[in-house]
Design a protein around this motif. Structure first.
Motif, PDB file in Angstrom:
ATOM      1  N   VAL A 112       0.870  -1.173   0.000  1.00  0.00           N
ATOM      2  CA  VAL A 112       0.000   0.000   0.000  1.00  0.00           C
ATOM      3  C   VAL A 112       0.907   1.224   0.000  1.00  0.00           C
ATOM      4  N   ASN A 113       0.809   2.064  -1.038  1.00  0.00           N
ATOM      5  CA  ASN A 113       1.587   3.299  -1.100  1.00  0.00           C
ATOM      6  C   ASN A 113       0.650   4.471  -0.830  1.00  0.00           C
ATOM      7  N   VAL A 114       1.044   5.329   0.093  1.00  0.00           N
ATOM      8  CA  VAL A 114       0.177   6.455   0.449  1.00  0.00           C
ATOM      9  C   VAL A 114       0.723   7.740  -0.151  1.00  0.00           C
ATOM     10  N   SER A 115      -0.204   8.609  -0.568  1.00  0.00           N
ATOM     11  CA  SER A 115       0.147   9.978  -0.958  1.00  0.00           C
ATOM     12  C   SER A 115      -0.848  10.869  -0.209  1.00  0.00           C
ATOM     13  N   PRO A 116      -0.749  12.206  -0.346  1.00  0.00           N
ATOM     14  CA  PRO A 116      -1.672  13.056   0.420  1.00  0.00           C
ATOM     15  C   PRO A 116      -3.146  12.825   0.072  1.00  0.00           C
ATOM     16  N   ASP A 117      -3.440  12.440  -1.190  1.00  0.00           N
ATOM     17  CA  ASP A 117      -4.860  12.342  -1.537  1.00  0.00           C
ATOM     18  C   ASP A 117      -5.271  10.967  -2.061  1.00  0.00           C
ATOM     19  N   SER A 118      -4.387   9.966  -1.935  1.00  0.00           N
ATOM     20  CA  SER A 118      -4.780   8.650  -2.460  1.00  0.00           C
ATOM     21  C   SER A 118      -4.031   7.507  -1.780  1.00  0.00           C
ATOM     22  N   LEU A 119      -4.590   6.325  -1.957  1.00  0.00           N
ATOM     23  CA  LEU A 119      -3.930   5.070  -1.581  1.00  0.00           C
ATOM     24  C   LEU A 119      -3.761   4.263  -2.863  1.00  0.00           C
ATOM     25  N   LEU A 120      -2.576   3.705  -3.049  1.00  0.00           N
ATOM     26  CA  LEU A 120      -2.315   2.832  -4.195  1.00  0.00           C
ATOM     27  C   LEU A 120      -2.110   1.426  -3.634  1.00  0.00           C
ATOM     28  N   ILE A 121      -3.012   0.526  -3.994  1.00  0.00           N
ATOM     29  CA  ILE A 121      -3.047  -0.809  -3.390  1.00  0.00           C
ATOM     30  C   ILE A 121      -2.679  -1.840  -4.448  1.00  0.00           C
ATOM     31  N   SER A 122      -1.704  -2.676  -4.127  1.00  0.00           N
ATOM     32  CA  SER A 122      -1.306  -3.762  -5.031  1.00  0.00           C
ATOM     33  C   SER A 122      -1.812  -5.090  -4.460  1.00  0.00           C
ATOM     34  N   LEU A 123      -2.519  -5.853  -5.306  1.00  0.00           N
ATOM     35  CA  LEU A 123      -3.133  -7.108  -4.864  1.00  0.00           C
ATOM     36  C   LEU A 123      -2.625  -8.277  -5.685  1.00  0.00           C
ATOM     37  N   SER A 124      -2.774  -9.483  -5.144  1.00  0.00           N
ATOM     38  CA  SER A 124      -2.627 -10.677  -5.981  1.00  0.00           C
ATOM     39  C   SER A 124      -3.725 -11.666  -5.589  1.00  0.00           C
ATOM     40  N   PRO A 125      -4.149 -12.499  -6.535  1.00  0.00           N
ATOM     41  CA  PRO A 125      -5.281 -13.394  -6.270  1.00  0.00           C
ATOM     42  C   PRO A 125      -4.921 -14.461  -5.233  1.00  0.00           C
ATOM     43  N   PRO A 126      -5.930 -15.029  -4.558  1.00  0.00           N
ATOM     44  CA  PRO A 126      -5.668 -16.021  -3.509  1.00  0.00           C
ATOM     45  C   PRO A 126      -5.340 -17.409  -4.061  1.00  0.00           C
ATOM     46  N   PHE A 127      -5.465 -17.579  -5.374  1.00  0.00           N
ATOM     47  CA  PHE A 127      -5.149 -18.876  -5.995  1.00  0.00           C
ATOM     48  C   PHE A 127      -4.439 -18.577  -7.310  1.00  0.00           C
ATOM     49  N   THR A 128      -3.825 -19.586  -7.899  1.00  0.00           N
ATOM     50  CA  THR A 128      -3.146 -19.396  -9.187  1.00  0.00           C
ATOM     51  C   THR A 128      -4.186 -19.467 -10.297  1.00  0.00           C
ATOM     52  N   PRO A 129      -4.428 -18.365 -10.999  1.00  0.00           N
ATOM     53  CA  PRO A 129      -5.466 -18.399 -12.039  1.00  0.00           C
ATOM     54  C   PRO A 129      -5.087 -19.341 -13.177  1.00  0.00           C
ATOM     55  N   GLU A 130      -6.108 -19.945 -13.771  1.00  0.00           N
ATOM     56  CA  GLU A 130      -5.910 -20.766 -14.970  1.00  0.00           C
ATOM     57  C   GLU A 130      -6.052 -19.862 -16.196  1.00  0.00           C
ATOM     58  N   PRO A 131      -5.487 -20.287 -17.335  1.00  0.00           N
ATOM     59  CA  PRO A 131      -5.651 -19.482 -18.552  1.00  0.00           C
ATOM     60  C   PRO A 131      -7.142 -19.268 -18.830  1.00  0.00           C
ATOM     61  N   GLY A 132      -7.481 -18.043 -19.157  1.00  0.00           N
ATOM     62  CA  GLY A 132      -8.878 -17.752 -19.469  1.00  0.00           C
ATOM     63  C   GLY A 132      -9.716 -17.331 -18.268  1.00  0.00           C
ATOM     64  N   ASP A 133      -9.157 -17.413 -17.059  1.00  0.00           N
ATOM     65  CA  ASP A 133      -9.919 -16.985 -15.879  1.00  0.00           C
ATOM     66  C   ASP A 133     -10.217 -15.493 -15.948  1.00  0.00           C
ATOM     67  N   ARG A 134     -11.444 -15.108 -15.611  1.00  0.00           N
ATOM     68  CA  ARG A 134     -11.801 -13.695 -15.512  1.00  0.00           C
ATOM     69  C   ARG A 134     -11.994 -13.352 -14.047  1.00  0.00           C
ATOM     70  N   LEU A 135     -11.142 -12.468 -13.573  1.00  0.00           N
ATOM     71  CA  LEU A 135     -11.194 -12.064 -12.161  1.00  0.00           C
ATOM     72  C   LEU A 135     -11.586 -10.604 -12.061  1.00  0.00           C
ATOM     73  N   GLN A 136     -12.318 -10.278 -11.006  1.00  0.00           N
ATOM     74  CA  GLN A 136     -12.575  -8.887 -10.657  1.00  0.00           C
ATOM     75  C   GLN A 136     -12.201  -8.711  -9.196  1.00  0.00           C
ATOM     76  N   TYR A 137     -11.782  -7.515  -8.863  1.00  0.00           N
ATOM     77  CA  TYR A 137     -11.494  -7.202  -7.463  1.00  0.00           C
ATOM     78  C   TYR A 137     -12.453  -6.121  -6.998  1.00  0.00           C
ATOM     79  N   HIS A 138     -12.955  -6.292  -5.831  1.00  0.00           N
ATOM     80  CA  HIS A 138     -13.901  -5.336  -5.272  1.00  0.00           C
ATOM     81  C   HIS A 138     -13.244  -4.733  -4.030  1.00  0.00           C
ATOM     82  N   VAL A 139     -13.108  -3.419  -4.032  1.00  0.00           N
ATOM     83  CA  VAL A 139     -12.451  -2.736  -2.917  1.00  0.00           C
ATOM     84  C   VAL A 139     -13.453  -1.805  -2.247  1.00  0.00           C
TER      85      VAL A 139
END
Length: 202
Positions: A112-139
């Motif tokens: 998580v990188n902070v600046s005065p007006d934002s948070l920049l969040i880096s995520l990775s999935p909880p499992f190893t995706p298979e080819p063709g997997d469609r993932l969405q992240y909800h924050v």
């Protein structure tokens, strides 16, 4: 031949988390001797039962072998107890499809990188995706002192920026992953525990 004297295993269930699946059950109580267990599986198409690599095991769980790592196949499992020459009746599980019946854990928060007006969040999935997997992240992000929540949905990027924040203010966020499965539905993952970060001072 099933023996009336050896009870069948109870609480037989399939536990599946992030596509890692196992069959587990309660031990069969007997006066003396040690009970062993045999688990078998078959697919929805094929009527022959195959071994799962758990034949006469003293364990009370059995992981799915590699040939069962097919997410969309329907599997039927059965289990029995064995004690010397005695065998219990088979206990059958309901049909199981990993794709619809697994529990997805929360995404990993890498940084998580902070600046005065934002948070920049880096995520990775909880499992190893298979080819063709469609993932969405909800924050979900909220100011620690208020309940006003900012919801963000990202198609597939694992880097999120939450902007328009106040400087030097504590914000908390929680994330979950969603996976599109073959039925066209989205499989909802578990929410992560909230993390809180203070924005920088400009």
């Amino acid at each position: 031949e099933a023996s009336p004297h050896l009870p069948a295993p109870k609480n037989v269930e399939i536990y599946s988390y992030n596509f890692q699946s196992l069959l587990r059950w309660s031990p069969v109580p007997v006066e003396n001797g040690s009970v062993l267990y045999t688990a078998q599986y078959r697919t929805g198409f094929y009527k022959e039962w195959s071994g799962m690599g758990c034949t006469q095991t003293p364990q009370t769980q059995c992981g799915f072998p590699p040939e069962m790592r097919r997410r969309r196949w329907t599997f039927l499992l059965r289990l029995r107890a064995e004690l010397g020459p005695l065998t219990s009746a088979w206990v059958h599980t309901p049909p199981f499809v990993v794709d619809t019946n697994t529990t997805l854990g929360p995404p990993r928060v890498n940084s998580v990188n902070v600046s005065p007006d934002s948070l920049l969040i880096s995520l990775s999935p909880p499992f190893t995706p298979e080819p063709g997997d469609r993932l969405q992240y909800h924050v979900s992000c909220w100011e620690n002192t208020t309940s006003a929540t900012v919801e963000k949905l990202s198609e597939s990027k694992t880097l999120f920026q939450i902007g328009n924040l106040k400087e030097s203010t504590l914000y908390c966020f929680s994330v979950q992953v969603q996976l599109k499965i073959f039925s066209g539905h989205w499989l909802q993952g578990e929410q992560s525990a909230p993390q809180c970060h203070r924005t920088a001072l400009s």
